[in-house]
Design an enzyme around this catalytic site. Structure first.
Site, PDB file in Angstrom:
ATOM      1  N   ALA A  66      43.067  34.775  45.283  1.00 50.48           N
ATOM      2  CA  ALA A  66      41.984  34.630  46.261  1.00 50.48           C
ATOM      3  C   ALA A  66      41.513  36.032  46.630  1.00 50.48           C
ATOM      4  O   ALA A  66      42.286  36.999  46.564  1.00 50.48           O
ATOM      5  CB  ALA A  66      42.490  33.894  47.495  1.00 50.48           C
ATOM      6  N   GLY A 111      46.063  32.708  43.721  1.00 49.12           N
ATOM      7  CA  GLY A 111      45.099  31.652  43.374  1.00 49.12           C
ATOM      8  C   GLY A 111      44.785  31.612  41.887  1.00 49.12           C
ATOM      9  O   GLY A 111      44.392  30.560  41.366  1.00 49.12           O
ATOM     10  N   GLU A 114      47.513  29.611  40.496  1.00 48.16           N
ATOM     11  CA  GLU A 114      47.296  28.225  40.946  1.00 48.16           C
ATOM     12  C   GLU A 114      46.155  27.564  40.168  1.00 48.16           C
ATOM     13  O   GLU A 114      46.209  26.366  39.863  1.00 48.16           O
ATOM     14  CB  GLU A 114      47.019  28.217  42.453  1.00 48.16           C
ATOM     15  CG  GLU A 114      48.261  28.589  43.258  1.00 48.16           C
ATOM     16  CD  GLU A 114      47.964  28.898  44.714  1.00 48.16           C
ATOM     17  OE1 GLU A 114      47.122  29.793  44.968  1.00 48.16           O
ATOM     18  OE2 GLU A 114      48.546  28.251  45.594  1.00 48.16           O
ATOM     19  N   GLU A 134      51.771  35.877  47.404  1.00 44.85           N
ATOM     20  CA  GLU A 134      51.283  35.677  48.777  1.00 44.85           C
ATOM     21  C   GLU A 134      52.286  36.141  49.829  1.00 44.85           C
ATOM     22  O   GLU A 134      51.903  36.591  50.902  1.00 44.85           O
ATOM     23  CB  GLU A 134      50.944  34.199  49.007  1.00 44.85           C
ATOM     24  CG  GLU A 134      49.699  33.718  48.276  1.00 44.85           C
ATOM     25  CD  GLU A 134      49.957  33.235  46.859  1.00 44.85           C
ATOM     26  OE1 GLU A 134      51.068  33.480  46.333  1.00 44.85           O
ATOM     27  OE2 GLU A 134      49.039  32.626  46.278  1.00 44.85           O
TER      28      GLU A 134
HETATM   29  N1  COA Z   1      41.176  40.240  46.047  1.00 41.45           N
HETATM   30  C1  COA Z   1      40.220  41.150  46.154  1.00 41.45           C
HETATM   31  N2  COA Z   1      40.120  42.223  45.365  1.00 41.45           N
HETATM   32  C2  COA Z   1      41.062  42.353  44.414  1.00 41.45           C
HETATM   33  C3  COA Z   1      42.096  41.454  44.246  1.00 41.45           C
HETATM   34  C4  COA Z   1      42.135  40.333  45.112  1.00 41.45           C
HETATM   35  N3  COA Z   1      43.070  39.385  45.012  1.00 41.45           N
HETATM   36  N4  COA Z   1      42.877  41.867  43.220  1.00 41.45           N
HETATM   37  C5  COA Z   1      42.343  42.998  42.772  1.00 41.45           C
HETATM   38  N5  COA Z   1      41.243  43.314  43.487  1.00 41.45           N
HETATM   39  C6  COA Z   1      40.355  44.456  43.323  1.00 41.45           C
HETATM   40  C7  COA Z   1      40.975  45.734  43.814  1.00 41.45           C
HETATM   41  O1  COA Z   1      40.825  45.868  45.216  1.00 41.45           O
HETATM   42  C8  COA Z   1      40.186  46.758  43.047  1.00 41.45           C
HETATM   43  O2  COA Z   1      38.917  46.895  43.636  1.00 41.45           O
HETATM   44  P1  COA Z   1      38.252  48.354  43.836  1.00 41.45           P
HETATM   45  O3  COA Z   1      38.155  48.919  42.446  1.00 41.45           O
HETATM   46  O4  COA Z   1      36.929  48.085  44.471  1.00 41.45           O
HETATM   47  O5  COA Z   1      39.225  49.134  44.679  1.00 41.45           O
HETATM   48  C9  COA Z   1      39.974  46.085  41.703  1.00 41.45           C
HETATM   49  O6  COA Z   1      40.129  44.687  41.935  1.00 41.45           O
HETATM   50  C10 COA Z   1      40.973  46.500  40.646  1.00 41.45           C
HETATM   51  O7  COA Z   1      42.279  46.270  41.159  1.00 41.45           O
HETATM   52  P2  COA Z   1      43.420  47.388  41.229  1.00 41.45           P
HETATM   53  O8  COA Z   1      44.382  46.986  42.292  1.00 41.45           O
HETATM   54  O9  COA Z   1      42.814  48.752  41.315  1.00 41.45           O
HETATM   55  O10 COA Z   1      44.083  47.218  39.776  1.00 41.45           O
HETATM   56  P3  COA Z   1      45.577  47.573  39.338  1.00 41.45           P
HETATM   57  O11 COA Z   1      45.607  47.467  37.861  1.00 41.45           O
HETATM   58  O12 COA Z   1      46.013  48.855  39.969  1.00 41.45           O
HETATM   59  O13 COA Z   1      46.492  46.414  39.979  1.00 41.45           O
HETATM   60  C11 COA Z   1      47.055  44.129  40.514  1.00 41.45           C
HETATM   61  C12 COA Z   1      46.346  45.099  39.516  1.00 41.45           C
HETATM   62  C13 COA Z   1      46.721  42.716  40.041  1.00 41.45           C
HETATM   63  C14 COA Z   1      48.567  44.351  40.457  1.00 41.45           C
HETATM   64  C15 COA Z   1      46.525  44.373  41.940  1.00 41.45           C
HETATM   65  O14 COA Z   1      45.102  44.375  41.901  1.00 41.45           O
HETATM   66  C16 COA Z   1      46.964  43.340  42.933  1.00 41.45           C
HETATM   67  O15 COA Z   1      48.107  43.364  43.366  1.00 41.45           O
HETATM   68  N6  COA Z   1      46.029  42.446  43.353  1.00 41.45           N
HETATM   69  C17 COA Z   1      46.302  41.470  44.365  1.00 41.45           C
HETATM   70  C18 COA Z   1      47.151  40.346  43.846  1.00 41.45           C
HETATM   71  C19 COA Z   1      47.435  39.354  44.961  1.00 41.45           C
HETATM   72  O16 COA Z   1      48.110  39.636  45.917  1.00 41.45           O
HETATM   73  N7  COA Z   1      46.907  38.143  44.786  1.00 41.45           N
HETATM   74  C20 COA Z   1      47.141  37.066  45.718  1.00 41.45           C
HETATM   75  C21 COA Z   1      46.011  36.939  46.658  1.00 41.45           C
HETATM   76  S1  COA Z   1      46.292  35.559  47.741  1.00 41.45           S
END
Ligand code: COA
Length: 260
Positions: A66, A111, A114, A134
């Protein structure tokens, strides 16, 4: 399409839906959920589209969950509606009446995991990563993860994944039964589309009936499930495609299914 966060392509009876926010790792925001729901209704209503494949755009992610920026603004009341919104779209996938395959090409987190679990099958590339992180945001999975993950991998492993928030790789996901098939990144889409195209040639009412009966196994007792199965079996025996399939077998010729 109602906005550009979802792309729809059609090939040989297969609808290919692509989540299209690659710069945000295809995070599921409200626009994307709206467009996905709209697209699913369109695909459901179009009899020429018999199988659905869902994938993510870009090389990194299926969907990283999400949208955390939108999530951050929720309170106790709106949070419930937020969860119900995602659940409604994912339940539509599960109950679409057509096979839906997730082609998981990278991160499938929160999500995103999911969404993949709401699909009927998951084909993954070797670099795909799955998880329900989460817990690290101070919440629980809200788009069906607490219900679908235990059914797919068993209670013990589901609790471990949901409490720890740890990611697992595609090979572990395959071993757990979360993933059906594993491919190299280069092979994933071609192999998934080939499988989907093969399914698209089967009798559509029987495909829908197989899904309906099999999904009932998650909703009913085994005995009730047997009643459901017999009833749906009887229904399929009333179709033109049943007559065609059995007659074609007996005449030693390929069947031509018409979806009636
Ligand atoms: N919601 C909103 N934005 C997200 C996102 C999410 N769930 N997951 C990634 N992004 C965005 C980042 O903020 C970043 O945006 P920016 O370039 O404007 O700063 C972009 O996507 C790239 O992500 P980044 O974190 O820089 O990539 P990474 O390779 O370093 O890390 C992940 C990848 C997947 C490990 C990391 O993005 C992450 O932990 N995301 C969240 C996962 C999460 O908690 N999901 C559950 C949500 S309920």
């Amino acid at each position: 399409m109602i906005n550009d966060t979802i792309q729809l392509a059609q090939h040989d009876g297969v609808a290919l839906i692509t989540l299209n926010r690659p710069d945000k790792l295809n995070a599921l925001n409200a626009d994307l959920l709206d467009a996905l729901e709209h697209t699913l209704h369109h695909v459901q209503a179009d009899a020429s589209l018999r199988v659905v494949v869902i994938t993510g755009s870009g090389p990194k992610a299926f969907a990283a969950g999400a949208d955390i920026a939108q999530l951050n603004t929720q309170d106790a009341y709106s949070g419930r509606l937020f969860a119900e919104r995602g659940q409604r779209v994912f339940n539509l996938i599960e109950r679409l009446g057509k096979p839906v395959i997730a082609a998981v090409n990278g991160f499938a987190l929160g999500g995103g995991c999911e969404l993949a679990m709401a699909c009927h099958m998951r084909f993954a590339s070797a670099g795909a990563r799955f998880g329900q992180p989460e817990i690290n945001l101070g919440i629980i999975p809200g788009y069906g993860g607490t219900q679908r993950l235990p059914r797919l991998v068993g209670m013990a492993k589901a609790v471990e994944l949901i409490l720890s928030g740890d990611m697992i790789g595609a090979e572990d996901a395959l071993r757990l039964g979360l993933v059906n098939r594993l491919y190299t990144a280069e092979e994933l889409m071609e192999s998934t589309m080939a499988f989907a195209t093969a399914l698209a040639s089967k009798a559509p009412l029987a495909l829908a009936a197989c899904l309906e009966a099999t999904l009932a196994a998650g909703d009913t007792s085994p005995l009730e499930g047997m009643h459901v199965e017999a009833s749906i079996f009887g229904r399929t025996c009333g179709t033109a495609d049943f007559k065609e399939g059995t007659s074609a077998f007996l005449a030693k010729r390929p069947a031509e299914f018409v979806g009636r």
